[in-house]
Write a protein that holds these residues in place. Structure first.
Motif, mmCIF file in Angstrom:
data_model
loop_
_atom_site.group_PDB
_atom_site.id
_atom_site.type_symbol
_atom_site.label_atom_id
_atom_site.label_comp_id
_atom_site.label_asym_id
_atom_site.label_seq_id
_atom_site.Cartn_x
_atom_site.Cartn_y
_atom_site.Cartn_z
ATOM 1 N N CYS A 152 -2.952 -5.250 -5.962
ATOM 2 C CA CYS A 152 -4.360 -5.295 -5.543
ATOM 3 C C CYS A 152 -5.243 -5.560 -6.755
ATOM 4 O O CYS A 152 -6.327 -4.979 -6.876
ATOM 5 C CB CYS A 152 -4.768 -3.984 -4.881
ATOM 6 N N SER A 153 -4.783 -6.413 -7.654
ATOM 7 C CA SER A 153 -5.453 -6.582 -8.947
ATOM 8 C C SER A 153 -6.632 -7.548 -8.908
ATOM 9 O O SER A 153 -7.259 -7.787 -9.938
ATOM 10 C CB SER A 153 -4.443 -7.036 -10.003
ATOM 11 N N GLY A 154 -6.942 -8.100 -7.742
ATOM 12 C CA GLY A 154 -8.118 -8.968 -7.645
ATOM 13 C C GLY A 154 -8.057 -10.139 -8.595
ATOM 14 O O GLY A 154 -7.073 -10.891 -8.625
ATOM 15 N N LEU A 256 -2.157 -11.877 1.575
ATOM 16 C CA LEU A 256 -1.553 -10.666 2.135
ATOM 17 C C LEU A 256 -0.143 -11.035 2.558
ATOM 18 O O LEU A 256 0.099 -11.471 3.689
ATOM 19 C CB LEU A 256 -2.385 -10.173 3.322
ATOM 20 N N GLN A 257 0.791 -10.899 1.619
ATOM 21 C CA GLN A 257 2.161 -11.351 1.882
ATOM 22 C C GLN A 257 3.140 -10.688 0.924
ATOM 23 O O GLN A 257 2.766 -10.164 -0.118
ATOM 24 C CB GLN A 257 2.248 -12.873 1.737
ATOM 25 N N LYS A 258 4.420 -10.753 1.306
ATOM 26 C CA LYS A 258 5.495 -10.225 0.469
ATOM 27 C C LYS A 258 5.999 -11.324 -0.462
ATOM 28 O O LYS A 258 5.964 -12.510 -0.140
ATOM 29 C CB LYS A 258 6.655 -9.734 1.343
ATOM 30 N N VAL A 270 7.276 -7.249 -4.138
ATOM 31 C CA VAL A 270 5.834 -7.162 -4.353
ATOM 32 C C VAL A 270 5.123 -7.477 -3.042
ATOM 33 O O VAL A 270 5.511 -8.404 -2.323
ATOM 34 C CB VAL A 270 5.367 -8.154 -5.449
ATOM 35 N N VAL A 271 4.103 -6.695 -2.725
ATOM 36 C CA VAL A 271 3.207 -7.003 -1.610
ATOM 37 C C VAL A 271 1.862 -7.357 -2.219
ATOM 38 O O VAL A 271 1.214 -6.523 -2.856
ATOM 39 C CB VAL A 271 3.059 -5.803 -0.649
ATOM 40 N N HIS A 272 1.459 -8.596 -2.063
ATOM 41 C CA HIS A 272 0.170 -9.047 -2.584
ATOM 42 C C HIS A 272 -0.925 -8.710 -1.577
ATOM 43 O O HIS A 272 -0.781 -8.959 -0.374
ATOM 44 C CB HIS A 272 0.195 -10.550 -2.848
ATOM 45 N N THR A 287 -6.687 -4.814 6.643
ATOM 46 C CA THR A 287 -5.712 -5.465 5.767
ATOM 47 C C THR A 287 -4.829 -4.430 5.069
ATOM 48 O O THR A 287 -3.661 -4.705 4.781
ATOM 49 C CB THR A 287 -6.417 -6.348 4.723
ATOM 50 N N ALA A 288 -5.372 -3.233 4.814
ATOM 51 C CA ALA A 288 -4.549 -2.178 4.213
ATOM 52 C C ALA A 288 -3.452 -1.728 5.166
ATOM 53 O O ALA A 288 -2.318 -1.447 4.744
ATOM 54 C CB ALA A 288 -5.430 -0.994 3.813
ATOM 55 N N LEU A 289 -3.766 -1.655 6.451
ATOM 56 C CA LEU A 289 -2.740 -1.298 7.428
ATOM 57 C C LEU A 289 -1.629 -2.343 7.452
ATOM 58 O O LEU A 289 -0.444 -2.014 7.538
ATOM 59 C CB LEU A 289 -3.367 -1.166 8.822
#
Length: 311
Positions: A152-154, A256-258, A270-272, A287-289
């Protein structure tokens, strides 16, 4: 914080009794179930609304408006059934904005980061989570200490994930003291807005793509104040004016992907989860869910690895 699920219950309860197409702006504290009201008061530590103002002591203006210089392209936008009391502004209400031809009036919620983010942090710690602060130059630096990494590093994903699609959109706003301003005003484009908050009123703003400058620009501040005063002349009396600058982590779409990183026979799932731009507070819970669901899939694979072929 009034979670989205609670809010849906509130607005469904309200619409059921009033009818969405003919609803009028409403005081949340009068129409929301007491449990939902308690959620708002407990987590925001503030009244749901100014009851005297909602009763019309100082006028019967709408809680908030979105105004357009021409006839709105969408008479009823897709989000109309999520907010409370959505309706078209009346001709009488539009007389306050002579440069605008149409508008929408509605009641909605404002999420304030300085209150909401510490509440989230407290919730994480209460559930046994730990928060560690360190600087890294590669996601691999987290291996093997962590089995799964959620990125979640933006804007940091330009370096950490090699994502050249993410870019900053600079935003400059003013935080002012104007306690008499009770209702929000948003110009149709969203570039000019007046958002009352618990401790101050936010005046905005800018959208400067590709600009990394975090220093306030005095000329921009003067322009923001002039634009907002054109919508709400009483802001000329605002005091304790402070400048704030931030960078919105934007990209063509939220990532939002693996991704499975592989190096020298080692694997790092990693989950982006980044690139929300200016819409982070609006969509983050959903999106967090989804990110949590993707993490669960990664954990499932780690617990039940696919057997290697015997061929």
């Amino acid at each position: 914080m009034l979670h989205y699920g609670h809010f849906r219950q509130v607005q469904s309860w309200y619409h059921e009794r009033r009818g969405r197409r003919h609803a009028h702006p409403t005081c949340l504290s009068r129409h929301a179930p007491s449990a939902a009201e308690a959620v708002v008061q407990r987590h925001l530590r503030a009244p749901v609304c100014d009851r005297q103002l909602c009763r019309g002591r100082r006028g019967r203006g709408p809680p908030g408006v979105r105004i357009f210089r021409s006839i709105a392209a969408e008479e009823v936008p897709f989000w109309a059934d999520v907010v409370l009391g959505f309706r078209k502004m009346t001709e009488a209400e539009l007389t306050k904005f002579p440069q605008h031809a149409s508008g929408h009036a509605f009641t909605t919620l404002k999420c304030e980061g300085p209150t909401y983010l510490p509440w989230l942090e407290k919730r994480i710690k209460k559930d046994g989570g730990r928060i560690l602060m360190r600087q890294i130059g590669s996601l691999w630096e987290l291996h093997p200490s962590f089995d799964v990494v959620v990125n979640c590093s933006g804007l940091g994903s330009r370096q950490l994930a090699g994502d050249s699609k993410i870019f900053p959109v600079r935003g400059q706003v003013l935080k002012v003291q104007a306690p008499w301003v009770k209702h929000f005003i948003r110009d149709g484009s969203g570039l000019t807005y007046i958002y009352p908050g618990a401790a101050s009123v936010t005046l905005g703003g800018t959208r400067q793509e590709g600009d990394w400058n975090l220093s306030p620009d005095a000329e921009i501040s003067r322009d923001i104040l002039a634009r907002c005063c054109a919508l709400e002349p009483s802001l000329r009396g605002a005091f304790d004016i402070r400048e704030k600058v931030g960078l919105r982590p934007s990209r063509p779409g939220v990532r939002l992907q693996k991704e499975l990183l592989v190096r020298d026979g080692q694997r790092l799932p990693v989950v982006h989860h980044y690139g929300h731009g200016a819409g982070g507070f609006s969509v983050h819970w959903g999106t967090a869910l989804e990110a949590a669901r993707l993490v669960s899939e990664c954990v499932q694979v780690l617990r039940n690895p696919t057997p290697k072929s015997q061929l």
